[in-house]
Design a protein around this motif. Structure first.
Motif, PDB file in Angstrom:
ATOM      1  N   CYS A  36       3.225 -43.308 -21.243  1.00 22.88           N
ATOM      2  CA  CYS A  36       4.194 -43.164 -22.340  1.00 22.88           C
ATOM      3  C   CYS A  36       5.011 -44.441 -22.506  1.00 22.88           C
ATOM      4  CB  CYS A  36       5.125 -41.984 -22.062  1.00 22.88           C
ATOM      5  SG  CYS A  36       4.350 -40.360 -22.213  1.00 22.88           S
ATOM      6  N   ILE A  37       5.391 -45.036 -21.392  1.00 24.93           N
ATOM      7  CA  ILE A  37       6.168 -46.276 -21.441  1.00 24.93           C
ATOM      8  C   ILE A  37       5.312 -47.427 -21.948  1.00 24.93           C
ATOM      9  CG2 ILE A  37       7.407 -47.969 -20.029  1.00 24.93           C
ATOM     10  CD1 ILE A  37       8.172 -45.604 -18.177  1.00 24.93           C
ATOM     11  N   ASP A  38       4.097 -47.555 -21.395  1.00 27.83           N
ATOM     12  CA  ASP A  38       3.225 -48.667 -21.777  1.00 27.83           C
ATOM     13  C   ASP A  38       2.815 -48.607 -23.241  1.00 27.83           C
ATOM     14  OD1 ASP A  38       3.385 -49.473 -19.152  1.00 27.83           O
ATOM     15  OD2 ASP A  38       1.402 -48.697 -18.585  1.00 27.83           O
ATOM     16  N   LEU A  39       2.537 -47.397 -23.740  1.00 25.23           N
ATOM     17  CA  LEU A  39       2.071 -47.241 -25.116  1.00 25.23           C
ATOM     18  C   LEU A  39       3.224 -47.136 -26.120  1.00 25.23           C
ATOM     19  CD1 LEU A  39      -0.804 -44.664 -24.476  1.00 25.23           C
ATOM     20  CD2 LEU A  39      -1.040 -47.107 -24.955  1.00 25.23           C
ATOM     21  N   ARG A  40       4.439 -47.041 -25.608  1.00 23.75           N
ATOM     22  CA  ARG A  40       5.635 -46.955 -26.465  1.00 23.75           C
ATOM     23  C   ARG A  40       5.519 -45.808 -27.468  1.00 23.75           C
ATOM     24  NH1 ARG A  40       6.857 -53.387 -27.819  1.00 23.75           N
ATOM     25  NH2 ARG A  40       7.015 -54.048 -25.629  1.00 23.75           N
ATOM     26  N   VAL A  41       5.183 -44.652 -26.965  1.00 25.80           N
ATOM     27  CA  VAL A  41       4.996 -43.496 -27.834  1.00 25.80           C
ATOM     28  C   VAL A  41       6.348 -42.976 -28.328  1.00 25.80           C
ATOM     29  CG1 VAL A  41       2.869 -42.848 -26.657  1.00 25.80           C
ATOM     30  CG2 VAL A  41       5.029 -41.874 -25.894  1.00 25.80           C
ATOM     31  N   ASP A  42       6.305 -42.259 -29.448  1.00 22.89           N
ATOM     32  CA  ASP A  42       7.521 -41.642 -29.983  1.00 22.89           C
ATOM     33  C   ASP A  42       7.831 -40.318 -29.307  1.00 22.89           C
ATOM     34  OD1 ASP A  42       8.147 -43.586 -32.062  1.00 22.89           O
ATOM     35  OD2 ASP A  42       6.323 -42.869 -33.054  1.00 22.89           O
ATOM     36  N   GLY A  43       6.815 -39.705 -28.705  1.00 26.92           N
ATOM     37  CA  GLY A  43       7.057 -38.420 -28.069  1.00 26.92           C
ATOM     38  C   GLY A  43       5.918 -38.019 -27.154  1.00 26.92           C
ATOM     39  N   LEU A  44       6.241 -37.217 -26.162  1.00 24.91           N
ATOM     40  CA  LEU A  44       5.262 -36.618 -25.258  1.00 24.91           C
ATOM     41  C   LEU A  44       5.262 -35.123 -25.521  1.00 24.91           C
ATOM     42  CD1 LEU A  44       3.351 -36.522 -22.789  1.00 24.91           C
ATOM     43  CD2 LEU A  44       5.406 -36.385 -21.346  1.00 24.91           C
ATOM     44  N   ILE A  45       4.079 -34.575 -25.795  1.00 25.41           N
ATOM     45  CA  ILE A  45       3.952 -33.146 -26.081  1.00 25.41           C
ATOM     46  C   ILE A  45       3.095 -32.510 -25.004  1.00 25.41           C
ATOM     47  CG2 ILE A  45       3.181 -31.422 -27.742  1.00 25.41           C
ATOM     48  CD1 ILE A  45       3.451 -33.701 -29.889  1.00 25.41           C
ATOM     49  N   ILE A  46       3.618 -31.465 -24.365  1.00 22.54           N
ATOM     50  CA  ILE A  46       2.907 -30.757 -23.310  1.00 22.54           C
ATOM     51  C   ILE A  46       2.643 -29.333 -23.792  1.00 22.54           C
ATOM     52  CG2 ILE A  46       2.973 -29.990 -20.914  1.00 22.54           C
ATOM     53  CD1 ILE A  46       4.912 -32.296 -20.345  1.00 22.54           C
ATOM     54  N   LEU A  47       1.370 -29.023 -24.005  1.00 18.02           N
ATOM     55  CA  LEU A  47       0.995 -27.709 -24.533  1.00 18.02           C
ATOM     56  C   LEU A  47       0.597 -26.778 -23.392  1.00 18.02           C
ATOM     57  CD1 LEU A  47      -1.048 -28.704 -27.733  1.00 18.02           C
ATOM     58  CD2 LEU A  47       1.346 -28.006 -27.561  1.00 18.02           C
ATOM     59  N   GLY A  48       1.583 -26.320 -22.650  1.00 23.39           N
ATOM     60  CA  GLY A  48       1.375 -25.307 -21.625  1.00 23.39           C
ATOM     61  C   GLY A  48       0.831 -25.835 -20.318  1.00 23.39           C
ATOM     62  N   GLY A  49       1.023 -25.034 -19.270  1.00 27.31           N
ATOM     63  CA  GLY A  49       0.427 -25.330 -17.974  1.00 27.31           C
ATOM     64  C   GLY A  49       1.042 -26.504 -17.245  1.00 27.31           C
ATOM     65  N   LEU A  50       2.307 -26.800 -17.502  1.00 32.37           N
ATOM     66  CA  LEU A  50       2.952 -27.886 -16.767  1.00 32.37           C
ATOM     67  C   LEU A  50       2.944 -27.583 -15.275  1.00 32.37           C
ATOM     68  CD1 LEU A  50       4.673 -30.479 -16.582  1.00 32.37           C
ATOM     69  CD2 LEU A  50       6.695 -29.037 -16.954  1.00 32.37           C
ATOM     70  N   TRP A  51       3.250 -26.331 -14.929  1.00 33.51           N
ATOM     71  CA  TRP A  51       3.244 -25.891 -13.534  1.00 33.51           C
ATOM     72  C   TRP A  51       2.861 -24.427 -13.489  1.00 33.51           C
ATOM     73  CZ3 TRP A  51       8.772 -27.861 -14.036  1.00 33.51           C
ATOM     74  CH2 TRP A  51       9.546 -26.996 -14.824  1.00 33.51           C
ATOM     75  N   ASP A  52       2.578 -23.941 -12.304  1.00 31.48           N
ATOM     76  CA  ASP A  52       2.344 -22.510 -12.126  1.00 31.48           C
ATOM     77  C   ASP A  52       3.702 -21.868 -11.883  1.00 31.48           C
ATOM     78  OD1 ASP A  52       1.825 -19.917 -11.101  1.00 31.48           O
ATOM     79  OD2 ASP A  52      -0.170 -20.555 -10.454  1.00 31.48           O
ATOM     80  N   PRO A  53       4.208 -21.048 -12.811  1.00 34.48           N
ATOM     81  CA  PRO A  53       5.552 -20.492 -12.663  1.00 34.48           C
ATOM     82  C   PRO A  53       5.721 -19.580 -11.455  1.00 34.48           C
ATOM     83  CG  PRO A  53       4.404 -19.456 -14.504  1.00 34.48           C
ATOM     84  CD  PRO A  53       3.558 -20.607 -14.061  1.00 34.48           C
ATOM     85  N   THR A  54       4.615 -19.078 -10.894  1.00 26.39           N
ATOM     86  CA  THR A  54       4.718 -18.163  -9.755  1.00 26.39           C
ATOM     87  C   THR A  54       4.799 -18.899  -8.419  1.00 26.39           C
ATOM     88  OG1 THR A  54       2.312 -17.954  -9.542  1.00 26.39           O
ATOM     89  CG2 THR A  54       3.429 -16.407 -11.013  1.00 26.39           C
ATOM     90  N   THR A  55       4.420 -20.172  -8.384  1.00 31.43           N
ATOM     91  CA  THR A  55       4.375 -20.881  -7.109  1.00 31.43           C
ATOM     92  C   THR A  55       5.113 -22.221  -7.126  1.00 31.43           C
ATOM     93  OG1 THR A  55       2.229 -21.849  -7.736  1.00 31.43           O
ATOM     94  CG2 THR A  55       2.190 -19.839  -6.401  1.00 31.43           C
ATOM     95  N   VAL A  56       5.637 -22.624  -8.272  1.00 31.50           N
ATOM     96  CA  VAL A  56       6.284 -23.937  -8.341  1.00 31.50           C
ATOM     97  C   VAL A  56       7.543 -23.959  -7.475  1.00 31.50           C
ATOM     98  CG1 VAL A  56       7.686 -23.385 -10.389  1.00 31.50           C
ATOM     99  CG2 VAL A  56       7.061 -25.760  -9.915  1.00 31.50           C
ATOM    100  N   ARG A  57       7.766 -25.071  -6.790  1.00 25.64           N
ATOM    101  CA  ARG A  57       8.912 -25.216  -5.901  1.00 25.64           C
ATOM    102  C   ARG A  57      10.125 -25.743  -6.667  1.00 25.64           C
ATOM    103  NH1 ARG A  57       6.295 -29.173  -1.679  1.00 25.64           N
ATOM    104  NH2 ARG A  57       5.592 -30.015  -3.675  1.00 25.64           N
ATOM    105  N   ARG A  58      11.292 -25.385  -6.181  1.00 27.71           N
ATOM    106  CA  ARG A  58      12.524 -25.862  -6.802  1.00 27.71           C
ATOM    107  C   ARG A  58      12.568 -27.392  -6.798  1.00 27.71           C
ATOM    108  NH1 ARG A  58      18.005 -24.474  -7.890  1.00 27.71           N
ATOM    109  NH2 ARG A  58      18.826 -26.356  -8.866  1.00 27.71           N
ATOM    110  N   SER A  59      12.116 -27.996  -5.714  1.00 24.69           N
ATOM    111  CA  SER A  59      12.141 -29.455  -5.636  1.00 24.69           C
ATOM    112  C   SER A  59      11.235 -30.081  -6.697  1.00 24.69           C
ATOM    113  CB  SER A  59      11.716 -29.918  -4.244  1.00 24.69           C
ATOM    114  OG  SER A  59      10.408 -29.469  -3.928  1.00 24.69           O
TER     115      SER A  59
END
Length: 321
Positions: A36-59
């Motif tokens: 994102c930094i190298d390409l100088r994009v205007d935005g990053l879009i994440i369409l689901g599945g960033l993490w598993d909500p049942t097992t993701v750690r607070r950290s």
């Protein structure tokens, strides 16, 4: 991008492979941020599945907040159906900077990145967003409504419409072992009204898929020797798919007492079909009765096949002793 799957447990993978996939997700998050930094994009879009909500750690949630909040662009996160079904929203554990925007599952709106307008439809959105001046629809809806616009969504969705040439499906960044190099998509909107896309390939390698056909094996010794030889040639996070027909007396794990020599390669036994022996009508031996009881179509085919193979092997051993 879609399907980063941070902190996913990966229960169907080998222990070391699951650990390697979680490490790969972290590395990919950093790669995506650097791109994102190298390409100088205007935005990053994440369409689901960033993490598993049942097992993701607070950290991990805190680390994601730090990385996404440090980007010199807007970040938009759209939940998928799995995210929507969870009773726990991990993003609620932290305060997020104004540049990071979390959409609700019911989202139906329009966002602007640079000079381009995008329609956003969440997995439970019930109405089409306003489409005037919009260049594409970004959605995690399982069956998005028809539109004249290009539709961009995760490849794992099984919508009712056949994708058009103008549509774009995003492959999950981390889908499991044997996935090769992960890819994202760069959307480009310039002076012409059309939206263009380019694949972005990341350095992270998720292994290759190797195949071992069972058709030529008739006993466990030759099968395990072939498996051990193939595993010795594998790279980290490879996937070995064992497929084909299991001969009438052939044992496969877990009935076959074999353990892989490596825990960073997953051996997949799910793509098998089972061949049963037959018994003559006038055969009244114990073996024949077992064949009649356990053979044929029906539930628990794999279990019945392996139970029969074990029983026949035991009877043959008794007869030869």
């Amino acid at each position: 991008m879609a399907g980063l799957n941070l902190d996913k447990a990966w229960p169907d993978e080998a222990v070391g492979a699951a650990r390697g996939l979680r490490e790969a997700s972290v590395s990919l998050l950093m790669e995506v941020a650097q791109q994102c930094i190298d390409l100088r994009v205007d935005g990053l879009i994440i369409l689901g599945g960033l993490w598993d909500p049942t097992t993701v750690r607070r950290s991990t949630v805190g680390d994601v907040r730090t990385v996404l909040g440090s980007l010199p662009c807007e970040v938009l996160l759209v939940p998928n159906e799995q995210d929507a079904e969870s009773n726990f929203a991990p993003q609620a554990l932290d305060e997020w900077p104004s540049t990071v925007r979390w959409m609700t599952p019911e989202a139906s709106t329009v966002v602007v990145f640079g000079d381009a307008r995008f329609a956003i439809l969440g997995p439970r959105g019930s109405r089409i967003p306003p489409l005037e001046g919009v260049v594409a629809m970004l959605t995690t809806h399982p069956s998005p409504p028809g539109t004249h616009l290009p539709v961009i969504r995760p490849a794992v969705l099984q919508g009712s419409q056949t994708p058009r040439p103008s549509d774009l499906t995003l492959t999950p960044l981390v889908v499991g072992t044997g996935g090769g190099r992960s890819e994202g998509v760069l959307l480009i909107h310039g002076s012409d009204p059309d939206l263009h896309s380019e694949d972005v390939t990341y350095a992270q390698q998720l292994g290759s898929t190797r195949h071992l056909p069972l058709d030529d094996f008739r006993d466990g010794a030759t099968l395990t020797a072939a498996l051990d030889g193939l595993l010795s040639q594998c790279e980290r996070l490879d996937r070995v798919v064992v497929s084909g027909s299991v001969a009438a007396r052939l044992l496969v794990p877990p009935a076959l007492p074999w353990q892989p020599s490596r825990d960073d390669v997953t051996v997949d036994w799910s793509d098998l079909d089972y061949r049963f022996p037959t018994a003559k009508a006038d055969d009244r031996t114990v073996a024949a009765e077992l064949i009649r009881r356990l053979s044929g179509a029906g539930p628990n085919e794999a279990r019945r096949h392996q139970a029969l193979a074990l029983a026949l092997s035991s009877l043959e051993s008794e007869e030869s002793s």
